[in-house]
Design an enzyme around this catalytic site. Structure first.
Site, PDB file in Angstrom:
ATOM      1  N   GLY A  31       0.848  -1.207   0.000  1.00 55.97           N
ATOM      2  CA  GLY A  31       0.000   0.000   0.000  1.00 55.97           C
ATOM      3  C   GLY A  31       0.875   1.245   0.000  1.00 55.97           C
ATOM      4  N   GLY A  41      -0.533   4.707  -0.907  1.00 56.13           N
ATOM      5  CA  GLY A  41      -1.763   5.120  -0.228  1.00 56.13           C
ATOM      6  C   GLY A  41      -1.607   6.312   0.712  1.00 56.13           C
ATOM      7  N   ASP A  42      -2.727   6.643   1.318  1.00 56.27           N
ATOM      8  CA  ASP A  42      -2.836   7.809   2.205  1.00 56.27           C
ATOM      9  C   ASP A  42      -1.994   7.641   3.473  1.00 56.27           C
ATOM     10  OD1 ASP A  42      -4.406  10.221   3.221  1.00 56.27           O
ATOM     11  OD2 ASP A  42      -4.883   8.741   4.752  1.00 56.27           O
ATOM     12  N   LEU A  43      -2.108   6.499   4.122  1.00 56.74           N
ATOM     13  CA  LEU A  43      -1.368   6.280   5.369  1.00 56.74           C
ATOM     14  C   LEU A  43       0.137   6.381   5.118  1.00 56.74           C
ATOM     15  CD1 LEU A  43      -1.659   5.285   8.417  1.00 56.74           C
ATOM     16  CD2 LEU A  43      -0.922   3.095   7.506  1.00 56.74           C
ATOM     17  N   ARG A  62      -0.644  -1.433  -6.710  1.00 57.86           N
ATOM     18  CA  ARG A  62      -0.991  -1.988  -8.020  1.00 57.86           C
ATOM     19  C   ARG A  62      -0.478  -1.170  -9.192  1.00 57.86           C
ATOM     20  NH1 ARG A  62      -7.212  -3.067  -7.443  1.00 57.86           N
ATOM     21  NH2 ARG A  62      -6.896  -1.093  -6.408  1.00 57.86           N
ATOM     22  N   ASP A  72       0.327  -7.109  -7.203  1.00 55.37           N
ATOM     23  CA  ASP A  72      -1.052  -7.406  -6.854  1.00 55.37           C
ATOM     24  C   ASP A  72      -1.017  -8.462  -5.767  1.00 55.37           C
ATOM     25  OD1 ASP A  72      -3.634  -8.909  -6.908  1.00 55.37           O
ATOM     26  OD2 ASP A  72      -4.077  -7.213  -8.233  1.00 55.37           O
ATOM     27  N   VAL A  73      -1.781  -8.221  -4.717  1.00 56.96           N
ATOM     28  CA  VAL A  73      -1.671  -9.082  -3.533  1.00 56.96           C
ATOM     29  C   VAL A  73      -1.894 -10.567  -3.814  1.00 56.96           C
ATOM     30  CG1 VAL A  73      -2.241  -7.324  -1.822  1.00 56.96           C
ATOM     31  CG2 VAL A  73      -4.072  -8.610  -2.891  1.00 56.96           C
ATOM     32  N   ASP A 113      -1.480   0.386  17.472  1.00 57.55           N
ATOM     33  CA  ASP A 113      -2.554   1.250  17.973  1.00 57.55           C
ATOM     34  C   ASP A 113      -1.819   2.567  18.203  1.00 57.55           C
ATOM     35  OD1 ASP A 113      -4.182   2.813  19.701  1.00 57.55           O
ATOM     36  OD2 ASP A 113      -5.323   1.015  20.161  1.00 57.55           O
ATOM     37  N   HIS A 114      -2.036   3.535  17.341  1.00 63.08           N
ATOM     38  CA  HIS A 114      -1.120   4.683  17.375  1.00 63.08           C
ATOM     39  C   HIS A 114      -1.231   5.493  18.671  1.00 63.08           C
ATOM     40  CE1 HIS A 114      -4.588   6.822  15.726  1.00 63.08           C
ATOM     41  NE2 HIS A 114      -4.043   7.922  16.211  1.00 63.08           N
ATOM     42  N   HIS A 132      -8.376   2.207  20.884  1.00 64.23           N
ATOM     43  CA  HIS A 132      -7.695   3.322  21.548  1.00 64.23           C
ATOM     44  C   HIS A 132      -8.139   3.510  23.004  1.00 64.23           C
ATOM     45  CE1 HIS A 132      -6.482   3.914  17.532  1.00 64.23           C
ATOM     46  NE2 HIS A 132      -7.542   4.573  17.116  1.00 64.23           N
ATOM     47  N   LYS A 151     -11.627  19.496  19.783  1.00 60.36           N
ATOM     48  CA  LYS A 151     -10.859  18.249  19.785  1.00 60.36           C
ATOM     49  C   LYS A 151     -10.278  18.115  21.190  1.00 60.36           C
ATOM     50  CE  LYS A 151      -6.979  16.157  17.276  1.00 60.36           C
ATOM     51  NZ  LYS A 151      -7.506  14.796  17.259  1.00 60.36           N
TER      52      LYS A 151
HETATM   53  P1  NAD Z   1      -5.554   3.873   0.715  1.00 62.14           P
HETATM   54  O1  NAD Z   1      -6.789   3.415   0.014  1.00 62.14           O
HETATM   55  O2  NAD Z   1      -5.146   5.285   0.615  1.00 62.14           O
HETATM   56  O3  NAD Z   1      -4.328   2.991   0.205  1.00 62.14           O
HETATM   57  C1  NAD Z   1      -4.433   1.596  -0.043  1.00 62.14           C
HETATM   58  C2  NAD Z   1      -3.206   1.107  -0.789  1.00 62.14           C
HETATM   59  O4  NAD Z   1      -3.399  -0.275  -1.105  1.00 62.14           O
HETATM   60  C3  NAD Z   1      -2.898   1.826  -2.091  1.00 62.14           C
HETATM   61  O5  NAD Z   1      -1.487   1.970  -2.172  1.00 62.14           O
HETATM   62  C4  NAD Z   1      -3.382   0.824  -3.150  1.00 62.14           C
HETATM   63  O6  NAD Z   1      -2.704   0.942  -4.389  1.00 62.14           O
HETATM   64  C5  NAD Z   1      -3.065  -0.495  -2.508  1.00 62.14           C
HETATM   65  N1  NAD Z   1      -3.859  -1.611  -3.039  1.00 62.14           N
HETATM   66  C6  NAD Z   1      -5.209  -1.669  -3.172  1.00 62.14           C
HETATM   67  N2  NAD Z   1      -5.577  -2.845  -3.722  1.00 62.14           N
HETATM   68  C7  NAD Z   1      -4.444  -3.556  -3.946  1.00 62.14           C
HETATM   69  C8  NAD Z   1      -4.155  -4.847  -4.482  1.00 62.14           C
HETATM   70  N3  NAD Z   1      -5.127  -5.671  -4.924  1.00 62.14           N
HETATM   71  N4  NAD Z   1      -2.854  -5.247  -4.551  1.00 62.14           N
HETATM   72  C9  NAD Z   1      -1.875  -4.428  -4.117  1.00 62.14           C
HETATM   73  N5  NAD Z   1      -2.070  -3.205  -3.594  1.00 62.14           N
HETATM   74  C10 NAD Z   1      -3.341  -2.770  -3.504  1.00 62.14           C
HETATM   75  O7  NAD Z   1      -5.745   3.406   2.236  1.00 62.14           O
HETATM   76  P2  NAD Z   1      -5.047   4.021   3.556  1.00 62.14           P
HETATM   77  O8  NAD Z   1      -5.913   5.089   4.101  1.00 62.14           O
HETATM   78  O9  NAD Z   1      -3.624   4.314   3.265  1.00 62.14           O
HETATM   79  O10 NAD Z   1      -5.170   2.800   4.599  1.00 62.14           O
HETATM   80  C11 NAD Z   1      -4.327   1.667   4.536  1.00 62.14           C
HETATM   81  C12 NAD Z   1      -4.515   0.828   5.802  1.00 62.14           C
HETATM   82  O11 NAD Z   1      -4.183   1.593   6.938  1.00 62.14           O
HETATM   83  C13 NAD Z   1      -5.951   0.362   6.030  1.00 62.14           C
HETATM   84  O12 NAD Z   1      -5.914  -0.874   6.679  1.00 62.14           O
HETATM   85  C14 NAD Z   1      -6.514   1.400   6.983  1.00 62.14           C
HETATM   86  O13 NAD Z   1      -7.574   0.893   7.756  1.00 62.14           O
HETATM   87  C15 NAD Z   1      -5.287   1.655   7.840  1.00 62.14           C
HETATM   88  N6  NAD Z   1      -5.283   2.947   8.517  1.00 62.14           N
HETATM   89  C16 NAD Z   1      -5.201   4.113   7.792  1.00 62.14           C
HETATM   90  C17 NAD Z   1      -5.162   5.329   8.450  1.00 62.14           C
HETATM   91  C18 NAD Z   1      -5.040   6.628   7.700  1.00 62.14           C
HETATM   92  O14 NAD Z   1      -4.828   7.656   8.360  1.00 62.14           O
HETATM   93  N7  NAD Z   1      -5.130   6.637   6.388  1.00 62.14           N
HETATM   94  C19 NAD Z   1      -5.207   5.363   9.853  1.00 62.14           C
HETATM   95  C20 NAD Z   1      -5.286   4.173  10.566  1.00 62.14           C
HETATM   96  C21 NAD Z   1      -5.308   2.965   9.871  1.00 62.14           C
END
Ligand code: NAD
Length: 478
Positions: A13, A16-18, A47, A87-88, A178-179, A241, A344
């Site tokens: 991932g 992604g956002d995290l 992906r 791809d996972v 658990d942050h 939390h 907050k």
């Molecule tokens: P996101 O949707 O922004 O990112 C998901 C990532 O997974 C992307 O990089 C995407 O390309 C990849 N992905 C999706 N399908 C795929 C596949 N089939 N094969 C390979 N890669 C694939 O999600 P996020 O917000 O970054 O969250 C990721 C995890 O972290 C989740 O479990 C979420 O619950 C957890 N989380 C996120 C936050 C946050 O602040 N964003 C906070 C706490 C927990």
């Protein structure tokens, strides 16, 4: 003393956002402070078919949002980043990852250590863990698996997930994040207790009237309506939390600062949770969902994107948690978390009773531990900064008073690299907390709530105040 660490991080991932909002900035801070220097590399996988250069650009772009540093240091840091599309479910891709990790391990002399970070949707956690094992990704240094929340959505799904990952990784190599456990105040609590014996000796049912934990947000669900519809505040905040915060304040003081002893005490506390009957759920837990504000300007929860117009998901809960233990029997732990509250606020209020303690805590004292500092303050006694008061029963240990606070993720990554599992959640703890939460969830799922029932910018539904009034108590943060 900063000790440089060696590892190859594989971030599932990685686009992604995290990863961009939390992980890369935290790794960058560790790079600047010298924990990460020459002997590390980060493989981002997702992906999309990105090049290394493009991936590095995305990393630098997100760093620029949080840091004012010279771009050169960001570019140097980004040279440790590599991208592998993946791809996972595709076994071939794991072989490619394995080969790339081995090559980078040689190139950066990374000690054959691997950190596998699941920044990916929870439904993939088990599949990825199993492939890491079956495709032989593990190297002969350490192999640590980092799992983000949510860890299941009830006890059954958490058991299933745990079964899948524990086929591939032993419990000692699993780091469940658990942050809140990475936050400075939560990490300071065991030391505050150890360094202030008068306070510690008063932390029990003889002297404590009640303990209140509040995690309030002023925002609504923003763009996370889709996720929130599958969760609700009970799963999103209380199961993890809030329970872990209670674990820090209420578990027995460990006789040693070893992870095993601390976890044993935390597990014992969670095992003593009094699971509620359906009738007790009705009495001891309330739920709410936000409406618009009193000017009608903000969206009600049911008007948010990706939220059902008749949604039964709660955005607020308050409850009374009880323990069946020598230390805490009869002491209510009032917990509360919600969106669209006036401010907050993340805090723990310890309300002492009217008994004179043998140790110096005066009757009816309220000690507040602010999980997020407010105006530079972190401990209040009867609402006043502890540093302004002539008292000698509580003080922050000096390391915590210095203004060098770390971001939660930064501190947790240091722990992962050092193999320190104190600030992570063990499976035994999760099992007990899920069992407790399931009883509430099941009762709520069997009834229709009269939502929305609190206006944005308020303290939640009136039933939250009544919950405490019934016991002759009231919320300290009100
Ligand atoms: P996101 O949707 O922004 O990112 C998901 C990532 O997974 C992307 O990089 C995407 O390309 C990849 N992905 C999706 N399908 C795929 C596949 N089939 N094969 C390979 N890669 C694939 O999600 P996020 O917000 O970054 O969250 C990721 C995890 O972290 C989740 O479990 C979420 O619950 C957890 N989380 C996120 C936050 C946050 O602040 N964003 C906070 C706490 C927990």
């Amino acid at each position: 003393m900063v000790k440089e660490r060696s590892a190859i991080f594989i971030i599932f991932g990685g686009s992604g956002d995290l990863a961009h909002r939390k992980l890369y900035p935290s790794l960058f801070r560790l790079y600047k402070s010298g924990y990460l220097k020459d002997h590390f590399a980060v493989i981002g996988t997702a992906r999309r078919p990105w090049s290394d250069d493009y991936f590095r650009e995305t990393v630098v772009t997100s760093l620029k949002e949080s840091f004012k540093d010279d771009e050169k240091i960001m570019e140097d840091f980004a040279q440790h980043f590599f991208y592998q599309s993946h791809d996972v479910n595709d076994s071939e891709h794991y072989i490619a990852l394995k080969n790339l990790a081995a090559k980078l391990d040689d190139q950066f002399d990374a000690g054959h250590n691997r950190v596998y970070y699941m920044a990916i949707a929870p439904r993939f956690f088990g599949t990825v863990a199993e492939h890491i094992n079956s495709e032989g990704l593990k190297a002969d240094g350490y192999n640590r698996l980092v799992i983000e929340k949510p860890f299941g959505r009830d006890l059954d799904s958490a058991c299933e997930l745990n079964g899948n990952i524990s086929k591939a990784f032993p419990e000692d190599d699993i780091y469940r994040i658990d942050h809140y456990l990475g936050k400075e105040m939560i990490q300071a609590i065991p030391r505050i207790r150890a360094n202030n014996s008068k306070f510690e000796d008063a932390l029990n049912s003889k002297y404590v009237s009640n303990i209140q934990v509040t995690l309030a947000e002023s925002l609504g669900v923003e763009d996370r309506g889709g996720y929130y519809e599958t969760a609700g505040v009970l799963r999103d905040m209380v199961q993890n939390h809030i329970m872990q915060i209670i674990g820090a304040v209420a578990s027995d003081e460990p006789e040693a600062t070893e992870a095993k002893v601390i976890h044993r005490n935390r597990t014992a506390l969670f095992n003593s949770l009094k699971v509620l009957s359906p009738e007790e759920v009705d009495k001891d837990f309330v739920r709410g969902q936000y409406d618009t504000d009193d000017l009608g300007e903000q969206k009600a929860y049911r008007q948010e994107d990706n939220v059902a117009s008749d949604s039964q998901i709660e955005t607020f809960t308050a409850g009374k948690i009880s323990f069946d233990s020598d230390r805490w029997s009869g002491v209510p732990f009032y917990v509360r978390s919600g969106k669209r509250m006036p401010d907050k606020s993340s805090r723990i209020d310890i309300v002492f009773n009217d008994k004179v303690t043998d140790f110096g805590v005066r009757p009816n004292t309220v000690v507040t531990l602010l999980i997020e500092k407010v105006d530079g303050q972190s401990i209040l006694i009867n609402g006043i900064d502890y540093r302004e008061l002539d008292q000698d029963f509580i003080e922050l240990p000096t390391a915590e008073s210095a203004d060098n606070s770390r971001e939660a993720y930064e501190s947790l990554i240091i722990d992962i690299l050092a193999g320190n599992r104190i600030h992570f959640t063990l499976w035994d703890e999760l099992r007990s907390t899920w069992k407790y939460i399931d009883a509430i969830r099941q009762r709520w799922d069997s009834q229709t709530a009269d939502f929305p029932n609190y206006i944005s910018g308020s303290m939640g539904p009136d039933s939250s105040e009544m919950l405490l009034e019934r016991d002759g108590n009231s919320w300290i943060w009100s």
